[in-house]
Write an enzyme that holds these catalytic residues in place. Structure first.
Site, PDB file in Angstrom:
ATOM      1  N   TYR A   1      -2.042  41.549  11.483  1.00  0.00           N
ATOM      2  CA  TYR A   1      -3.298  40.931  11.031  1.00  0.00           C
ATOM      3  C   TYR A   1      -3.425  41.321   9.567  1.00  0.00           C
ATOM      4  O   TYR A   1      -4.338  42.002   9.177  1.00  0.00           O
ATOM      5  CB  TYR A   1      -4.417  41.516  11.903  1.00  0.00           C
ATOM      6  CG  TYR A   1      -5.787  40.904  11.806  1.00  0.00           C
ATOM      7  CD1 TYR A   1      -6.003  39.551  12.024  1.00  0.00           C
ATOM      8  CD2 TYR A   1      -6.900  41.709  11.541  1.00  0.00           C
ATOM      9  CE1 TYR A   1      -7.280  39.023  11.974  1.00  0.00           C
ATOM     10  CE2 TYR A   1      -8.175  41.180  11.490  1.00  0.00           C
ATOM     11  CZ  TYR A   1      -8.366  39.835  11.723  1.00  0.00           C
ATOM     12  OH  TYR A   1      -9.641  39.321  11.685  1.00  0.00           O
TER      13      TYR A   1
ATOM     14  N   THR B   1      -2.044  35.500  10.520  1.00  0.00           N
ATOM     15  CA  THR B   1      -2.346  34.296   9.751  1.00  0.00           C
ATOM     16  C   THR B   1      -2.346  34.597   8.262  1.00  0.00           C
ATOM     17  O   THR B   1      -2.960  35.569   7.825  1.00  0.00           O
ATOM     18  CB  THR B   1      -3.727  33.753  10.170  1.00  0.00           C
ATOM     19  OG1 THR B   1      -3.719  33.599  11.580  1.00  0.00           O
ATOM     20  CG2 THR B   1      -4.040  32.441   9.495  1.00  0.00           C
TER      21      THR B   1
ATOM     22  N   ASP C   1       2.074  41.151  16.921  1.00  0.00           N
ATOM     23  CA  ASP C   1       1.414  40.311  15.927  1.00  0.00           C
ATOM     24  C   ASP C   1       0.514  41.184  15.061  1.00  0.00           C
ATOM     25  O   ASP C   1      -0.346  41.900  15.578  1.00  0.00           O
ATOM     26  CB  ASP C   1       0.583  39.219  16.624  1.00  0.00           C
ATOM     27  CG  ASP C   1       0.207  38.091  15.672  1.00  0.00           C
ATOM     28  OD1 ASP C   1       0.838  37.970  14.604  1.00  0.00           O
ATOM     29  OD2 ASP C   1      -0.720  37.325  16.002  1.00  0.00           O
TER      30      ASP C   1
ATOM     31  N   HIS D   1      -7.545  36.313   5.328  1.00  0.00           N
ATOM     32  CA  HIS D   1      -7.773  35.861   6.703  1.00  0.00           C
ATOM     33  C   HIS D   1      -8.717  36.820   7.433  1.00  0.00           C
ATOM     34  O   HIS D   1      -9.673  36.382   8.086  1.00  0.00           O
ATOM     35  CB  HIS D   1      -6.439  35.752   7.451  1.00  0.00           C
ATOM     36  CG  HIS D   1      -6.589  35.456   8.914  1.00  0.00           C
ATOM     37  ND1 HIS D   1      -7.058  34.246   9.377  1.00  0.00           N
ATOM     38  CD2 HIS D   1      -6.366  36.225  10.017  1.00  0.00           C
ATOM     39  CE1 HIS D   1      -7.097  34.265  10.705  1.00  0.00           C
ATOM     40  NE2 HIS D   1      -6.690  35.456  11.122  1.00  0.00           N
TER      41      HIS D   1
HETATM   42 MN    MN Z   1      -1.784  35.570  15.188  1.00  0.00          MN
END
Ligand code: MN
Length: 424
Positions: free
Chosen positions: A138, A358, A136, A143
């Protein structure tokens, strides 16, 4: 090989309703079964239908593609994905030709059409890929800035590394689930302000509006994939809700990052939209200042104009859209993420999943989490039924949707939905 499947002039003899996510220019791949044939197998969405690729293969329509036809009766797409971009492009081009209204090869054989064109309503979708490793990132500046402001200090919201490399962490693949699978509210340690830690159900369950991409087999360990090569190693994309428990996250994340706050569940959409199908929707990504190091530089447009939204529906209630964002807001592109991921010699494999992080946009209604939308609960959102939400409540269903649209062609992702059940 030319992507002939993308020809905007094509029409299919299979009915495609207006505003469908799945015109003949899309042809996303998934795994499904039906009551009549419970063997999971490879399918492609077209309008309100599913094309049974195992049935097409058995009828001989893929005989000259040079593929092991067993890949279409596999329970996952991994075997098919091992043929790489040239393999999946050839399959998609063949499908576009076979289902083109101007072609009688399949259309002229009603029995065959009946065998291969199934109603989507009769199909049960499976997790389409055996996901090896899940990473994941970033990568949304908005965000990262919002979260940095909320959790730390608005004046120094971004850590010094953030503008120099795509920050990421290794997540967990075992709890990635297909749209429609309910989730129990997670339990864990939380630390109230000025009190000892407590254990209990999370009070701050949140969604994260993300998109994921699946890789083909990468290079051997020790080698790297450049930004120029990266697209050849990306099969396609899905919608991805990376459920998060903010109270657990806040207490546990120092110093190694998220752990139990994130690994209880992530919900993905069932259809993988190929990078090939998204080619017409390429756009520029945000300008990068400072200029990244050479291995992160790239040429041309590497982002995609994909509208993505999140909505919340109380039990038996109506959907309220709480966020409208766009994939193009991502600061770091997928080619940079993959180049960075492999620059140290880390090997990626067929069926690995990388999520964006996100995706928050610049406006308050484009933030990709409740944490940001309600500014950590200080500005609740009002649902259509008049109730308020700071975070996700028990029996709420959270649904992500997404599509790209240009010149009358809409290539969509369907939805990724999940219901939060009370804690066990
Ligand atoms: Mn995430």
């Amino acid at each position: 090989m030319h992507i002939s499947a993308n020809d905007p002039a094509r029409k299919s003899f299979v009915h495609v309703p207006e505003n469908s996510d799945f015109p003949i220019q899309n042809l996303p791949f998934g795994i499904f079964h039906t009551a009549n044939n419970t063997t999971p197998r490879v399918g492609v969405a077209l309008g309100e239908s599913v094309i049974d690729l195992a049935a097409l293969a058995a009828l001989g329509y893929f005989n000259d593609l040079g593929l092991d036809l067993a890949v279409f009766t596999s329970e996952t797409l991994n075997a098919m994905m091992r043929y790489g971009k040239s393999g999946t492009r050839a399959i998609r081009n063949r499908l576009a030709d076979l289902f083109d209204a101007a072609n009688q090869d399949l259309q002229g054989n009603k029995e065959h059409v009946e065998q291969v064109v199934l109603s989507q309503a009769d199909c049960v979708m499976h997790l389409p890929v055996q996901i090896g490793d899940y990473t994941d990132f970033y990568s949304s500046r908005e965000h990262a800035t919002n979260v940095g402001s909320l959790f730390r200090d608005p004046a120094n919201a971004l850590f010094p590394n953030w503008l120099h490399l795509p920050v990421g962490y290794h997540g967990r693949s075992s709890s990635i689930i297909i749209s429609g699978t309910p989730i129990h509210r997670p339990k864990g340690q939380q630390k109230p302000d000025d009190a000892d830690p407590v254990f209990g159900p999370s009070k701050l369950v949140d969604f994260e509006l993300e998109m994921g991409f699946f890789t083909y087999e990468g290079k051997p360990m020790g080698e790297s994939i450049t930004t120029e090569e990266a697209e050849d190693y990306i099969f396609g994309m899905c919608l991805f809700n990376d459920w998060s428990a903010r109270d657990i996250q806040k207490w546990e994340y120092v110093p190694l990052g998220p752990f139990l706050a994130k690994n209880f569940a992530s919900t993905m959409s069932p259809w993988i939209v190929t990078l090939d199908a998204l080619e017409p929707f390429k756009v520029a990504s945000p300008e990068q200042d400072p200029t990244p190091l050479d291995y992160l530089k790239f040429e041309g447009d590497k982002s995609y104009d994909i509208n993505i939204s999140m909505s919340i529906a109380p039990e038996n209630g109506e959907d309220t859209v709480v966020c409208n964002s766009n994939f193009k807001f991502m600061y770091w592109t997928m080619v940079q993420q993959l180049a960075h991921h492999t620059v140290n010699g880390c090997n990626v494999r067929s069926g690995d999943l990388m999520a964006s992080g996100t995706i928050s946009g610049p406006t308050e209604d484009s933030y990709g989490s409740m944490l940001e939308l309600t500014w950590r609960g200080s500005k609740p959102l009002t649902m259509k039924d008049g109730t308020e939400r700071k975070f996700i409540q028990d029996n709420d269903t959270v649904t992500m949707r997404g599509y790209a649209e240009k010149d009358g062609i809409r290539v969509g992702f369907g939805e990724a939905a999940g219901k939060i059940l009370p804690a066990k």
